[in-house]
Design an enzyme around this catalytic site. Structure first.
Site, short mmCIF file in Angstrom:
data_model
loop_
_atom_site.label_atom_id
_atom_site.label_comp_id
_atom_site.label_asym_id
_atom_site.label_seq_id
_atom_site.Cartn_x
_atom_site.Cartn_y
_atom_site.Cartn_z
N ASP A 74 -1.42 -6.56 -0.27
CA ASP A 74 -2.70 -7.26 -0.33
C ASP A 74 -2.74 -8.52 0.53
OD1 ASP A 74 -3.50 -5.32 -2.15
OD2 ASP A 74 -2.78 -6.49 -3.86
N LYS A 125 -3.90 -6.60 5.29
CA LYS A 125 -3.53 -5.63 6.35
C LYS A 125 -4.75 -4.85 6.83
CE LYS A 125 -0.68 -3.70 3.50
NZ LYS A 125 -0.82 -4.64 2.38
N GLY A 141 -4.91 -0.34 -1.26
CA GLY A 141 -6.33 -0.67 -1.25
C GLY A 141 -6.55 -1.63 -0.10
N HIS A 142 -7.14 -1.14 0.97
CA HIS A 142 -7.32 -1.96 2.17
C HIS A 142 -8.81 -2.24 2.34
CE1 HIS A 142 -3.22 -0.55 3.95
NE2 HIS A 142 -3.12 -1.09 2.75
N GLN A 201 1.22 -1.42 1.19
CA GLN A 201 2.06 -2.27 0.34
C GLN A 201 2.67 -3.40 1.19
OE1 GLN A 201 2.65 1.51 -0.20
NE2 GLN A 201 0.80 1.05 -1.32
P1 GDP Z 1 -4.47 -5.27 2.10
O1 GDP Z 1 -4.08 -4.37 0.97
O2 GDP Z 1 -3.30 -5.96 2.72
O3 GDP Z 1 -5.33 -4.58 3.11
O4 GDP Z 1 -5.37 -6.42 1.45
P2 GDP Z 1 -6.58 -6.20 0.39
O5 GDP Z 1 -7.75 -5.67 1.12
O6 GDP Z 1 -6.11 -5.46 -0.80
O7 GDP Z 1 -6.80 -7.68 -0.08
C1 GDP Z 1 -7.11 -8.70 0.81
C2 GDP Z 1 -8.47 -9.30 0.39
O8 GDP Z 1 -8.66 -10.53 1.09
C3 GDP Z 1 -9.65 -8.43 0.78
O9 GDP Z 1 -10.68 -8.61 -0.17
C4 GDP Z 1 -10.09 -8.99 2.14
O10 GDP Z 1 -11.47 -8.78 2.42
C5 GDP Z 1 -9.81 -10.45 1.94
N1 GDP Z 1 -9.43 -11.19 3.16
C6 GDP Z 1 -8.70 -10.80 4.22
N2 GDP Z 1 -8.49 -11.82 5.07
C7 GDP Z 1 -9.13 -12.90 4.53
C8 GDP Z 1 -9.26 -14.27 4.91
O11 GDP Z 1 -8.75 -14.71 5.93
N3 GDP Z 1 -9.97 -15.07 4.06
C9 GDP Z 1 -10.54 -14.62 2.92
N4 GDP Z 1 -11.20 -15.49 2.15
N5 GDP Z 1 -10.42 -13.35 2.52
C10 GDP Z 1 -9.72 -12.50 3.32
P1 IMO Z 2 -1.75 -2.46 -0.47
O1 IMO Z 2 -1.52 -1.44 0.60
C1 IMO Z 2 -0.25 -4.52 -4.00
C2 IMO Z 2 2.40 -2.26 -6.67
C3 IMO Z 2 1.91 -1.92 -8.06
C4 IMO Z 2 3.21 -1.94 -8.82
C5 IMO Z 2 4.21 -1.35 -7.81
C6 IMO Z 2 4.47 0.13 -8.00
O2 IMO Z 2 -3.17 -2.57 -0.90
O3 IMO Z 2 -1.12 -3.76 -0.13
P2 IMO Z 2 3.02 2.31 -7.50
O4 IMO Z 2 1.67 2.73 -8.00
O5 IMO Z 2 3.09 2.18 -6.02
O6 IMO Z 2 4.13 3.13 -8.05
O7 IMO Z 2 3.24 0.84 -8.11
O8 IMO Z 2 3.63 -1.57 -6.52
N1 IMO Z 2 1.52 -1.82 -5.56
C7 IMO Z 2 0.77 -2.65 -4.82
N2 IMO Z 2 0.55 -3.98 -4.94
N3 IMO Z 2 -0.81 -3.84 -2.98
C8 IMO Z 2 -0.58 -2.52 -2.84
O9 IMO Z 2 -1.00 -1.82 -1.77
C9 IMO Z 2 0.20 -1.85 -3.80
N4 IMO Z 2 0.62 -0.58 -3.97
C10 IMO Z 2 1.43 -0.58 -5.03
O10 IMO Z 2 1.01 -2.88 -8.54
O11 IMO Z 2 3.62 -3.26 -9.05
MG MG Z 3 -4.57 -4.04 -1.00
#
Ligand code: GDP
Ligand code: IMO
Ligand code: MG
Length: 435
Positions: A13, A16, A40-41, A223
């Protein structure tokens, strides 16, 4: 050979999705190489917010070939739903390719994921419940079904014949019922096989050919390093290799294929699920970061645990993936705080520790050693000014914060992100790969 990898340097999170989407403007291919629908991207394009779980982030950009590599575990129904969601946004999904060697998440994998978590009691990992662990376990135990198998009825029937008795024994030991019905599962799998037939191919051949032709290929990690099955906070990890090393096995390319590695690093730290987190804040500051940063899981909606930036973690990630630069995200979330802390080392049993320890037992005793830096105000970092003037328009103390990260990490910061949108990004890289 213009290839580039985007790897999470913390517990996932990090942003990416945003960074991959931003860089994909110049890409021909975006390749996912591990994980599954546990990811979850989130991508923001104008007012549109799109959350992707299995589809590579390149799918949002027209003309970008998006590859689900052999290292993924594919949830057939989730993929169907995601493609439907994509079509609703006016995009076709036609540029998707799926490896014939990717393993399939079967309905019983989700049930087993839940049952195994319950069996762990208060030592649960806090998985996403998407069947990831049980599916990878089956892959390694040679009891999996692969995407290519969905196209061959006779072979599929034979596979289910071999696998079912094993699953029945496992379900019994966990005290659950899996409702295994071979004929109906076979029918469902064959239907999905037909649905995905146009996309299923040998993606290793496809990706290697693209690299040889000089196409721009991006590898999108899911991840983060600390969730890596080998190098993360085991056993509180996911079941795949999230570091750049995972690219070779998970996309079917040689090590020499990975040229540039961008480590996506949130300006603070978050973690969702259980396990050690040395810089976690259990106070009002932790809640502040959670609220301002909107730190709630994209996949499960769970609140993310929040804490200060941990350079022990980031340096661990840089070493493992050979990161060549960092993309620092969510800097805007740290605005308006008088002081900021960055962890530079741990103290464990009276000793200074700079390399991330293997044992979660030792980590539980680790105390963060912080350096304090001065904060900046939101008023001094107006997005419009920053977009116009770039890095120079960043508040002085924000630049000091970034300088601190550069010095402590030993690699340059290539991208700075200060908002969800594509335009809320400053690109400082030597323009070797893009534009
Ligand atoms: P990922 O799993 O690494 O792709 O990240 P996620 O999408 O799960 O979580 C990142 C969250 O931060 C998302 O809601 C993005 O829209 C948000 N985000 C990404 N870059 C920025 C930033 O520079 N500032 C803010 N405020 N939000 C951001
Ligand atoms: P992105 O790509 C954050 C965490 C789960 C749990 C552990 C194992 O969005 O960054 P699993 O279901 O993979 O067996 O769970 O890994 N986890 C993540 N945490 N971002 C993710 O993906 C994750 N994918 C798995 O919360 O702690
Ligand atoms: Mg994510």
């Amino acid at each position: 050979m213009p290839t580039l990898a985007v790897i999470g340097s913390q517990w996932g999170d990090e942003g990416k999705g945003k960074i991959t989407d931003y860089l994909a403007e110049d890409a021909d291919l975006v390749v996912r190489f591990q994980g599954g629908a546990n990811a979850g991207h989130t991508i923001k394009v104008g007012n549109e917010v799109i959350a992707l779980h299995l589809l590579p982030s390149g799918i949002i950009r027209e003309g970008v070939l998006s590859v689900i590599g052999n290292g993924l575990v594919v949830d057939l129904e989730q993929l169907k739903n995601e493609l439907a969601m994509l079509r609703k946004t006016g995009r076709s999904g036609e540029m998707l390719r799926i490896s014939d060697r990717a393993n399939v998440v079967l309905p019983y994998h989700r049930l087993l994921d839940g049952a195994e978590e319950r069996a762990r009691g208060n030592k649960g990992v806090g998985t996403t419940g998407r069947g990831i662990g049980p599916c990878y376990a089956d892959k390694v135990a040679r009891a999996g079904i692969r995407m290519g198998d969905l196209l061959d009825e006779v072979y599929l029937w034979e596979r289910l014949d071999t696998i079912f008795p094993q699953k029945e024994r496992l379900a019994q030991s966990l005290g659950i019922k899996l409702d295994l019905e071979k004929a109906s599962l076979l029918r469902t799998l064959l239907e999905y096989g037909n649905l995905y037939r146009p996309y299923i191919t040998d993606t290793s051949v496809l990706v290697n050919r693209a690299i040889q032709e000089g196409k721009k290929v991006m590898f999108e990690g899911a991840q983060g390093t600390m969730l890596d099955i080998d190098h993360g906070t085991y056993p509180y990890v996911t079941s795949s290799n999230c570091t750049a090393a995972g690219i070779c096995n998970g996309a079917g390319v040689p090590p020499s294929a990975v040229e540039e590695v961008i480590g996506v690093t949130k300006a603070y730290t978050t973690r969702v699920g259980a396990g050690p987190f040395v810089t976690e804040l259990h106070d009002a500051m932790g809640l502040h970061l959670q609220n301002v940063g909107g730190e709630f899981g994209t996949t499960t909606g769970r609140p993310r645990r929040c804490g200060w930036l941990d350079m022990v973690v980031v340096r661990h990630a840089i070493r493992l993936s050979g990161m060549t630069s960092l993309a620092v995200t969510k800097l805007d979330v740290l605005s308006d705080l008088p002081t900021l802390k960055v962890c530079v080392a741990y103290e464990i049993d009276g000793q200074i520790v700079e390399d991330f320890p293997a044992s979660v037992f030792r980590l539980a005793r680790a105390k963060p050693i912080y350096e304090e830096l001065e904060g900046w105000t939101a008023a001094s970092s107006k997005p419009a000014d920053i977009i116009r003037k770039g890095y120079a328009a960043l508040p002085k103390n924000m630049r000091k914060y970034l300088d601190f990260i550069t010095t402590s990490s030993g690699i340059p910061i290539g991208i700075v992100s200060f908002g969800k949108g594509r335009e809320e990004t400053i690109d400082l890289r030597r323009r070797t790969w893009s534009r």
